[in-house]
Design a protein around this motif. Structure first.
Motif, mmCIF file in Angstrom:
data_model
loop_
_atom_site.group_PDB
_atom_site.id
_atom_site.type_symbol
_atom_site.label_atom_id
_atom_site.label_comp_id
_atom_site.label_asym_id
_atom_site.label_seq_id
_atom_site.Cartn_x
_atom_site.Cartn_y
_atom_site.Cartn_z
ATOM 1 N N ASP A 187 0.827 -1.208 0.000
ATOM 2 C CA ASP A 187 0.000 0.000 0.000
ATOM 3 C C ASP A 187 0.863 1.261 0.000
ATOM 4 N N GLU A 188 1.895 1.279 0.841
ATOM 5 C CA GLU A 188 2.780 2.443 0.896
ATOM 6 C C GLU A 188 3.564 2.606 -0.404
ATOM 7 N N THR A 189 4.017 1.485 -0.969
ATOM 8 C CA THR A 189 4.777 1.547 -2.222
ATOM 9 C C THR A 189 3.912 2.094 -3.346
ATOM 10 N N TRP A 205 4.446 5.612 -5.392
ATOM 11 C CA TRP A 205 4.569 5.666 -6.848
ATOM 12 C C TRP A 205 3.444 6.491 -7.474
ATOM 13 N N SER A 206 2.232 6.364 -6.922
ATOM 14 C CA SER A 206 1.094 7.117 -7.452
ATOM 15 C C SER A 206 1.321 8.623 -7.318
ATOM 16 N N SER A 207 1.927 9.041 -6.209
ATOM 17 C CA SER A 207 2.191 10.469 -6.020
ATOM 18 C C SER A 207 3.222 10.991 -7.028
ATOM 19 N N GLN A 226 -1.065 3.196 -12.251
ATOM 20 C CA GLN A 226 -1.674 1.887 -12.491
ATOM 21 C C GLN A 226 -0.781 0.778 -11.923
ATOM 22 N N PRO A 227 -1.155 0.193 -10.764
ATOM 23 C CA PRO A 227 -0.356 -0.892 -10.183
ATOM 24 C C PRO A 227 -0.370 -2.135 -11.072
ATOM 25 N N VAL A 228 0.789 -2.778 -11.200
ATOM 26 C CA VAL A 228 0.910 -3.978 -12.030
ATOM 27 C C VAL A 228 1.805 -5.002 -11.336
#
Length: 180
Positions: A58-60, A64-66, A71-73
């Motif tokens: 979740d933190e990672t 990355w989103s910030s 889009q998580p993969v």
């Protein structure tokens, strides 16, 4: 006595020859290694890190989103360290119980399957991380009392499945009907 010494020398040479032939057989073929990574897409870029370096997904993903990777993969990277090419048929994620999921639509790659991975080359494929979470939820519903590690895999032509050495265990919320 001389014939005994010659026989022992011949036996040693024969064993050395068979050992060398077996080593050449193993070393000259394709030797592929599968790496499972967690990543995120942002625009035309992909950021990823090995699963063994993940403390908190979740933190990672939030970090990355910030930075614009929204889009998580799940990333599957395959490296061929052998001397021959190998045809890869498909990739996916599985659990030790035998259940697996492979992407039919929504593969994120520039390299379509089947793909011939030449010697000393690597290729990368990715799937939306939501597919992995859905698969983990399905596994938890099927085997509610077990925590199953997820491993990435590729199928070689001929049917051999090669799995990643590292696995990922998702910590999912327990279902309402589960009392443990």
């Amino acid at each position: 006595m001389t014939s005994l010494i010659i026989s022992i020398i011949a036996l040693c040479v024969g064993i050395a020859n068979v050992t060398w032939q077996a080593a050449r057989f193993l070393l000259e073929g394709p030797r592929i290694r599968v790496l499972m990574k967690v990543g995120a897409l942002g625009g035309a870029s992909l950021v990823s890190a090995p699963v063994e370096n993940m403390k908190s997904l979740d933190e990672t993903f939030a970090s990355w989103s910030s930075q614009g990777f929204t889009q998580p993969v799940l990333v599957v990277e395959v490296v061929n360290k052998g001397r021959l090419g190998v045809q890869l048929v498909d990739f996916g994620v599985d659990v030790p119980k035998g259940a697996s999921v492979k992407v039919i639509e929504g593969v994120i790659t520039d390299t379509p399957m089947p793909y011939v991975l030449e010697p000393h080359q690597e290729a990368t494929w990715a799937m939306p991380f939501e597919y992995v979470v859905n698969f983990a939820n399905a596994c938890q519903a099927t085997w509610p009392r077990e925590t199953l590690p997820l491993s990435a895999y590729v199928h070689r032509a001929g049917g051999k499945k090669v799995r990643s050495a590292r696995s990922l265990t998702l910590k999912l919320a327990r279902t309402q009907g589960d009392s443990s």
